[in-house]
Design an enzyme around this catalytic site. Structure first.
Site, PDB file in Angstrom:
ATOM      1  N   SER A 131      14.621  21.045 -15.874  1.00 31.92           N
ATOM      2  CA  SER A 131      13.422  21.831 -16.130  1.00 31.92           C
ATOM      3  C   SER A 131      13.824  23.130 -16.812  1.00 31.92           C
ATOM      4  CB  SER A 131      12.718  22.134 -14.808  1.00 31.92           C
ATOM      5  OG  SER A 131      11.926  23.295 -14.919  1.00 31.92           O
ATOM      6  N   LYS A 188      15.916  21.239 -10.697  1.00 35.22           N
ATOM      7  CA  LYS A 188      15.274  19.961 -10.989  1.00 35.22           C
ATOM      8  C   LYS A 188      16.183  18.929 -11.641  1.00 35.22           C
ATOM      9  CE  LYS A 188      11.023  19.538 -11.173  1.00 35.22           C
ATOM     10  NZ  LYS A 188      10.231  18.642 -10.327  1.00 35.22           N
ATOM     11  N   GLU A 197       9.604   7.864 -16.617  1.00 37.00           N
ATOM     12  CA  GLU A 197       8.228   8.313 -16.884  1.00 37.00           C
ATOM     13  C   GLU A 197       7.814   7.937 -18.302  1.00 37.00           C
ATOM     14  OE1 GLU A 197       7.996  12.535 -15.795  1.00 37.00           O
ATOM     15  OE2 GLU A 197       9.448  12.069 -14.232  1.00 37.00           O
ATOM     16  N   TYR A 236     -10.915 -13.061 -44.783  1.00 34.89           N
ATOM     17  CA  TYR A 236     -10.190 -11.803 -44.865  1.00 34.89           C
ATOM     18  C   TYR A 236     -11.111 -10.614 -45.084  1.00 34.89           C
ATOM     19  CZ  TYR A 236      -6.888  -8.202 -46.087  1.00 34.89           C
ATOM     20  OH  TYR A 236      -6.173  -7.034 -46.089  1.00 34.89           O
ATOM     21  N   HIS A 291       0.839  -1.218   0.000  1.00 34.44           N
ATOM     22  CA  HIS A 291       0.000   0.000   0.000  1.00 34.44           C
ATOM     23  C   HIS A 291       0.868   1.260   0.000  1.00 34.44           C
ATOM     24  CE1 HIS A 291      -3.365  -2.670   1.339  1.00 34.44           C
ATOM     25  NE2 HIS A 291      -2.372  -3.250   1.997  1.00 34.44           N
ATOM     26  N   GLN A 341      -5.684  -5.044 -42.403  1.00 37.44           N
ATOM     27  CA  GLN A 341      -4.457  -4.320 -42.752  1.00 37.44           C
ATOM     28  C   GLN A 341      -3.930  -3.508 -41.566  1.00 37.44           C
ATOM     29  OE1 GLN A 341      -3.960  -2.614 -46.743  1.00 37.44           O
ATOM     30  NE2 GLN A 341      -4.051  -0.607 -45.758  1.00 37.44           N
TER      31      GLN A 341
END
Ligand code: ARG
Length: 476
Positions: free
Chosen positions: A278, A284, A291, A318, A157, A323
């Protein structure tokens, strides 16, 4: 050039529709498979008596010339306005073999051809994914070996739970990615079936020896139902599922590492090479690499749901909708291959801050379970031990104390018989680890055992994948 047209009074399609329907910009990637399949098919037509041996030789020479030119200048097909890769190949063959090229598609359709090309691609793609994942396994195992004594606060948790070896944590992902590799092996197995000479939907009227054709193309089996052979895209779904699930594993690992790299945790620091800054906040250092791995997993999940939605309402055999399968498949595979490779590099270069992990373990009461277990060893029912330790934790939290800064007198108010052993159980993460000696636990002895298994399985994997790379090269 078109592979059809006689039926139409007006020769030209609306150029807008031409652009809308072309797939060459995507399926040109199948060109080598298409050439390989065509070559095998030409030889099969020869054996069936449809082509003379002189015709076979001329067509094969033409196909080889095209293959050489594509090898030599891979950009050559780009920008061509062919409808699809099959049309392009036949068009090019025409330049070498004239009207003889028109015999190439005798008894065959693009429906069975494209399914054959795509299966060959899928088999190679599964291998490529396996190789990228093997590299990732190597990176996880190396990191685990380098940090075999480092203790990480374990979470459930996302709340501090119990101490675990950092190596144990890394090896958990070793397990997940190993399953992904084995899943890819299953995908390969089911893709390993020849659709060719199923015709458009009903089979071929020419006496093609499909088993021999399958062997020539390296397929283990022949598809036994022509309708299924031309319309089955399970292998695309399966490969995308295996990719998406791998993506989910990568994403969860990325998420952990993003959290651990946040200064609030500070357990790890990413190498500068895989971090960004940044444009406005000079301080930063952002984990963009992780990410993006997390974000790209969403994209591949989209590819999986996309192909499933594509198939859901299709009538038998088909339909041109199919495609779209290649856009999804190529993108899913490319994305996960790249994500796995990047993750291997990020892991290989990150630094570990053991002091921050240690401090979090001390402050988070991570040995509370061990203290309760110790009371149980002295005869107290677990429920009672749980309650008393819980009350002791509450006492500490309210006074800003930890198990280490608590006095023995304070402890005795909650825990009868508090002594050095109980204090050690509450304070020493090493002791907590050592207790978890049953198979699969985080005790150093168990984790070392895991590492031995992992080392052996990695060596075996590398050996197998290398053998396969060699056999693939022989083919090409
Ligand atoms: N470009 C098509 C595809 O990728 C090839 C098959 C076209 N077949 C047809 N009957 N229109 O699916």
């Amino acid at each position: 050039m078109k592979l059809w047209g006689g039926r139409f009074a007006r020769r030209a399609r609306d150029p807008f529709f031409e652009g809308f329907s072309e797939s060459f910009s995507v399926d040109h990637r199948l060109v080598h498979y298409d050439l390989q399949v065509n070559r095998a098919y030409v030889e099969a037509l020869g054996e069936a008596g449809v082509l003379s041996s002189a015709e076979v030789r001329r067509l094969v020479r033409g196909l080889e010339a095209i293959a050489r030119r594509v090898n030599h200048s891979p950009n050559w097909p780009y920008g061509n306005s062919a409808e699809d890769v099959h049309t392009w190949v036949e068009g090019q063959l025409g330049r070498h073999a004239g009207s003889l090229a028109g015999k190439l598609r005798t008894g065959r359709s693009r429906n069975d051809l494209v399914a054959t090309d795509a299966r060959l691609y899928a088999k190679d793609a599964a291998r490529e994914l396996q190789r990228a994942l093997t590299h990732l396994l190597e990176s996880l195992l190396t990191k685990a070996r380098e940090h075999r004594d480092v203790i990480l606060p374990g979470y459930t948790h996302l709340q501090p739970a119990q101490p675990i070896l950092f190596a144990h944590y890394l090896l958990a992902y070793f397990e997940a990615f190993s399953r992904d590799i084995s899943r890819l092996e299953d995908c390969r197995h089911r893709a390993d079936e020849l659709p060719l000479a199923a015709g458009a939907l009903a089979g071929t009227t020419f006496p093609i020896n499909r088993s021999r054709l399958a062997r020539r193309l390296g397929f283990k089996r022949v598809a036994v139902n022509s309708l299924d052979a031309t319309s089955d895209r399970d292998f695309v779904c399966e490969l995308l599922f295996a990719s998406a699930l791998t993506g989910i594993h990568l994403s969860r690992l990325a998420e952990d590492l993003v959290i651990y790299a946040s200064p609030a945790f500070g357990y790890i620091e990413l190498a500068d090479e895989y971090s960004t800054g940044s444009s406005i906040m000079p301080q930063k250092k952002n984990p963009d690499s992780l990410e993006l791995i997390r974000g790209k997993a969403a994209r591949v999940l989209g590819r999986l749901t996309g192909i499933l939605a594509l198939l859901k309402g299709l009538p038998s055999a088909y339909n041109r909708d199919l495609q779209e399968d290649k856009t999804a498949l190529f993108d899913g595979v490319d994305t996960i291959c790249a994500s796995a490779e990047l993750m291997a590099r990020v892991l290989g270069t990150l630094r570990v801050n053991t002091a921050r992990m240690k401090a979090a373990i001390d402050q988070g009461f991570l040995m509370a379970t061990d203290l309760a277990d110790e009371l149980v060893r002295r005869g107290m029912p677990f429920a009672q031990a749980h309650k008393r330790v819980g009350q002791l934790v509450l006492y500490c939290v309210e006074r800003g104390k930890t198990f280490a800064t608590l006095s023995a007198d304070e402890a005795r108010r909650f825990i009868p018989g508090w002594d050095r052993t109980l204090a050690a159980a509450a304070q020493l993460p090493e002791r907590a680890l050592n207790r978890r000696r049953a198979v699969g636990g985080t005790a150093p002895a168990q984790v070392n055992r895991q590492m031995r298994f992992a080392t052996a399985s990695l060596a075996e994997l590398k050996r197998r994948l290398q053998t396969n790379a060699r056999s693939m090269r022989r083919w090409a």
